[in-house]
Design a protein around this motif. Structure first.
Motif, PDB file in Angstrom:
ATOM      1  N   LEU A  85      41.008  76.413  31.750  1.00  0.00           N
ATOM      2  CA  LEU A  85      40.042  76.485  31.417  1.00  0.00           C
ATOM      3  C   LEU A  85      39.482  77.521  30.166  1.00  0.00           C
ATOM      4  CD1 LEU A  85      38.723  75.146  34.778  1.00  0.00           C
ATOM      5  CD2 LEU A  85      39.564  72.642  32.731  1.00  0.00           C
ATOM      6  N   ALA A  86      38.603  76.945  29.909  1.00  0.00           N
ATOM      7  CA  ALA A  86      37.604  77.166  29.099  1.00  0.00           C
ATOM      8  C   ALA A  86      36.054  76.533  29.002  1.00  0.00           C
ATOM      9  CB  ALA A  86      38.127  77.081  27.672  1.00  0.00           C
ATOM     10  N   LEU A  87      35.041  77.610  28.523  1.00  0.00           N
ATOM     11  CA  LEU A  87      33.948  77.528  28.454  1.00  0.00           C
ATOM     12  C   LEU A  87      33.342  76.344  26.624  1.00  0.00           C
ATOM     13  CD1 LEU A  87      31.842  79.830  30.765  1.00  0.00           C
ATOM     14  CD2 LEU A  87      31.924  77.455  31.579  1.00  0.00           C
ATOM     15  N   PRO A  88      32.938  76.283  26.840  1.00  0.00           N
ATOM     16  CA  PRO A  88      32.026  75.683  25.585  1.00  0.00           C
ATOM     17  C   PRO A  88      31.994  77.790  24.879  1.00  0.00           C
ATOM     18  CG  PRO A  88      30.856  74.661  26.763  1.00  0.00           C
ATOM     19  CD  PRO A  88      31.406  75.696  27.689  1.00  0.00           C
ATOM     20  N   ASP A  89      32.924  77.693  23.303  1.00  0.00           N
ATOM     21  CA  ASP A  89      33.224  78.832  23.198  1.00  0.00           C
ATOM     22  C   ASP A  89      33.232  79.449  23.544  1.00  0.00           C
ATOM     23  OD1 ASP A  89      31.841  76.902  20.463  1.00  0.00           O
ATOM     24  OD2 ASP A  89      29.877  77.434  21.592  1.00  0.00           O
ATOM     25  N   GLY A  90      34.498  79.916  24.508  1.00  0.00           N
ATOM     26  CA  GLY A  90      34.683  80.566  25.826  1.00  0.00           C
ATOM     27  C   GLY A  90      35.818  80.911  25.639  1.00  0.00           C
ATOM     28  N   PRO A  91      36.902  81.434  26.411  1.00  0.00           N
ATOM     29  CA  PRO A  91      37.847  82.453  26.273  1.00  0.00           C
ATOM     30  C   PRO A  91      38.607  81.090  26.988  1.00  0.00           C
ATOM     31  CG  PRO A  91      37.037  84.056  27.292  1.00  0.00           C
ATOM     32  CD  PRO A  91      35.724  83.115  26.607  1.00  0.00           C
ATOM     33  N   LEU A  92      39.894  81.002  27.134  1.00  0.00           N
ATOM     34  CA  LEU A  92      40.354  80.792  28.004  1.00  0.00           C
ATOM     35  C   LEU A  92      41.369  80.765  29.149  1.00  0.00           C
ATOM     36  CD1 LEU A  92      41.801  77.143  28.040  1.00  0.00           C
ATOM     37  CD2 LEU A  92      44.216  78.433  26.756  1.00  0.00           C
ATOM     38  N   CYS A 128      50.335  76.777  25.224  1.00  0.00           N
ATOM     39  CA  CYS A 128      49.171  76.426  26.510  1.00  0.00           C
ATOM     40  C   CYS A 128      48.485  76.785  25.911  1.00  0.00           C
ATOM     41  CB  CYS A 128      49.559  77.104  27.450  1.00  0.00           C
ATOM     42  SG  CYS A 128      50.998  76.725  28.132  1.00  0.00           S
ATOM     43  N   ARG A 129      48.115  77.655  24.312  1.00  0.00           N
ATOM     44  CA  ARG A 129      47.069  78.155  24.121  1.00  0.00           C
ATOM     45  C   ARG A 129      47.007  77.603  22.517  1.00  0.00           C
ATOM     46  NH1 ARG A 129      44.511  82.790  23.617  1.00  0.00           N
ATOM     47  NH2 ARG A 129      44.323  82.873  21.357  1.00  0.00           N
ATOM     48  N   THR A 130      48.553  76.632  22.264  1.00  0.00           N
ATOM     49  CA  THR A 130      48.198  76.241  21.108  1.00  0.00           C
ATOM     50  C   THR A 130      47.877  74.583  21.081  1.00  0.00           C
ATOM     51  OG1 THR A 130      49.928  77.123  19.419  1.00  0.00           O
ATOM     52  CG2 THR A 130      49.533  75.288  18.749  1.00  0.00           C
ATOM     53  N   ALA A 131      47.912  74.151  22.215  1.00  0.00           N
ATOM     54  CA  ALA A 131      47.674  72.761  23.030  1.00  0.00           C
ATOM     55  C   ALA A 131      46.206  73.134  23.062  1.00  0.00           C
ATOM     56  CB  ALA A 131      48.467  72.544  24.110  1.00  0.00           C
ATOM     57  N   PHE A 132      45.679  73.802  23.531  1.00  0.00           N
ATOM     58  CA  PHE A 132      43.785  73.748  23.480  1.00  0.00           C
ATOM     59  C   PHE A 132      42.629  73.781  22.305  1.00  0.00           C
ATOM     60  CE2 PHE A 132      40.114  76.871  23.944  1.00  0.00           C
ATOM     61  CZ  PHE A 132      39.287  75.179  25.343  1.00  0.00           C
ATOM     62  N   TYR A 133      43.631  74.590  21.560  1.00  0.00           N
ATOM     63  CA  TYR A 133      43.073  75.147  20.630  1.00  0.00           C
ATOM     64  C   TYR A 133      43.021  73.379  19.158  1.00  0.00           C
ATOM     65  CZ  TYR A 133      40.952  79.026  22.233  1.00  0.00           C
ATOM     66  OH  TYR A 133      41.024  80.619  22.917  1.00  0.00           O
ATOM     67  N   GLY A 145      35.748  63.778  24.075  1.00  0.00           N
ATOM     68  CA  GLY A 145      35.969  63.760  22.894  1.00  0.00           C
ATOM     69  C   GLY A 145      36.084  65.943  22.730  1.00  0.00           C
ATOM     70  N   GLN A 146      35.332  66.807  24.179  1.00  0.00           N
ATOM     71  CA  GLN A 146      36.104  67.523  23.303  1.00  0.00           C
ATOM     72  C   GLN A 146      37.041  68.442  24.778  1.00  0.00           C
ATOM     73  OE1 GLN A 146      32.439  70.046  25.157  1.00  0.00           O
ATOM     74  NE2 GLN A 146      33.371  71.668  24.023  1.00  0.00           N
ATOM     75  N   THR A 147      38.000  69.397  24.091  1.00  0.00           N
ATOM     76  CA  THR A 147      39.063  69.996  25.038  1.00  0.00           C
ATOM     77  C   THR A 147      38.495  71.338  25.797  1.00  0.00           C
ATOM     78  OG1 THR A 147      40.947  69.261  23.249  1.00  0.00           O
ATOM     79  CG2 THR A 147      41.500  70.902  24.753  1.00  0.00           C
ATOM     80  N   ILE A 148      38.124  71.258  27.214  1.00  0.00           N
ATOM     81  CA  ILE A 148      37.914  71.910  27.803  1.00  0.00           C
ATOM     82  C   ILE A 148      38.731  72.734  28.884  1.00  0.00           C
ATOM     83  CG2 ILE A 148      35.454  70.591  28.313  1.00  0.00           C
ATOM     84  CD1 ILE A 148      37.001  69.300  30.946  1.00  0.00           C
ATOM     85  N   GLY A 149      39.982  72.572  29.028  1.00  0.00           N
ATOM     86  CA  GLY A 149      41.196  72.973  29.016  1.00  0.00           C
ATOM     87  C   GLY A 149      42.723  72.276  28.914  1.00  0.00           C
ATOM     88  N   VAL A 150      43.745  72.267  29.817  1.00  0.00           N
ATOM     89  CA  VAL A 150      45.112  72.451  29.744  1.00  0.00           C
ATOM     90  C   VAL A 150      45.649  72.735  30.806  1.00  0.00           C
ATOM     91  CG1 VAL A 150      47.463  72.822  28.178  1.00  0.00           C
ATOM     92  CG2 VAL A 150      44.965  74.282  27.545  1.00  0.00           C
TER      93      VAL A 150
END
Length: 265
Positions: free
Chosen positions: A66-73, A98-103, A144-149
């Motif tokens: 998971l990641a907070l808005p504008d925060g690191p995964l 996993c990082r690529t799927a998130f970003y 519409g926002q990705t919050i995790g993977v």
């Protein structure tokens, strides 16, 4: 005549026959939707997400980031110590599917065959050494926002089947919807608050896991299973038990079969 019911899965060395897969899918989605409670425990919730992935999909391990808005995964749940270490390596190495799927907010399939990889070479070597043959990463999207993977690791050759990819998408959507609906209990709560809580609880749980590992002489995975089992049996929130354990205000007896001569007083 009553409607036909698919036969149960065959029994195995792990126990008696399970419910048919269709029934288990229904039960999993209902379980993930059941978050409208005052004592909602984000930490336990994400571990249940990983467990449902393990039960329903043809995979060897699962992780939730998971990641907070504008925060690191950040990693919030893993099905085993093995995959937890691989996931943490991926975050530290700053590369991986996993990082690529998130970003990029897209599902990613990544085969791992032990050969030099053009994409994410350090992650691929680390995952291969851990016994994984492929990874499927599915973004968790909320409004519409990705919050995790959801990160799904296989240990047998071949990619995740199409039916399992669709089901992984459904589990990711159910996870996001459950987080959203849980905030309706308190209008002062926000999705950000829920994510912050989940990320903070991971630190407390890891501390408690390390404490039990040292105290009982067990491995980290067994210590974590024992911690969760004790919390469930005593109707305690996982994070509350973890904090009390580290603070010394509560003690947990060693798990059955533990050699008490190795446990520290």
């Amino acid at each position: 005549m009553p409607p036909s019911v698919p036969p149960a899965s065959p029994s195995s060395h792990n126990g008696p026959p399970r419910l048919p897969r269709e029934a288990r899918i229904t039960a999993a989605l209902i379980d993930l939707a059941d978050t409208l409670v005052e004592d909602f425990d984000p930490a336990e919730f994400f571990y249940r997400v990983a467990e449902h992935c393990m039960d329903l999909l043809d995979i060897g391990d699962a992780g939730v980031m998971l990641a907070l808005p504008d925060g690191p995964l950040q990693l919030v749940a893993a099905s085993s110590e093995r995959v937890r270490l691989v996931e943490l390596f991926e975050l530290d190495a700053n590369e991986g599917p996993c990082r690529t799927a998130f970003y990029d907010s897209v599902p990613v399939d990544h085969p791992i065959d032990g050969e030099p990889a053009n994409h994410w070479p350090r992650f691929s070597i680390r995952a291969h050494d851990a016994g994984y043959t492929s990874v499927h990463a599915t973004p968790i999207r909320l409004r519409g926002q990705t919050i995790g993977v959801l990160n799904l690791f296989r240990r047998v050759p071949g990619p995740l089947l199409a039916a399992d990819r669709h089901l992984a998408r459904a589990l990711a959507d159910a996870t996001a919807i459950s987080l959203l609906q849980q905030t309706t209990l308190d209008q002062h709560r926000t999705v950000r608050t829920q994510l912050e809580t989940a990320l903070k609880t991971r630190t407390a749980i890891e501390q408690a896991k390390g404490f039990l590992t040292a105290r009982h002489g067990t491995d980290p995975a067994a210590s974590f299973d024992h911690l969760r089992a004790y919390a469930r049996k005593n109707h305690l929130r996982l994070v509350d038990l973890a904090r009390d354990l580290v603070a010394g205000t509560v003690t947990i007896p060693p798990p059955p079969g533990t050699d008490r001569t190795t446990a520290r007083p």
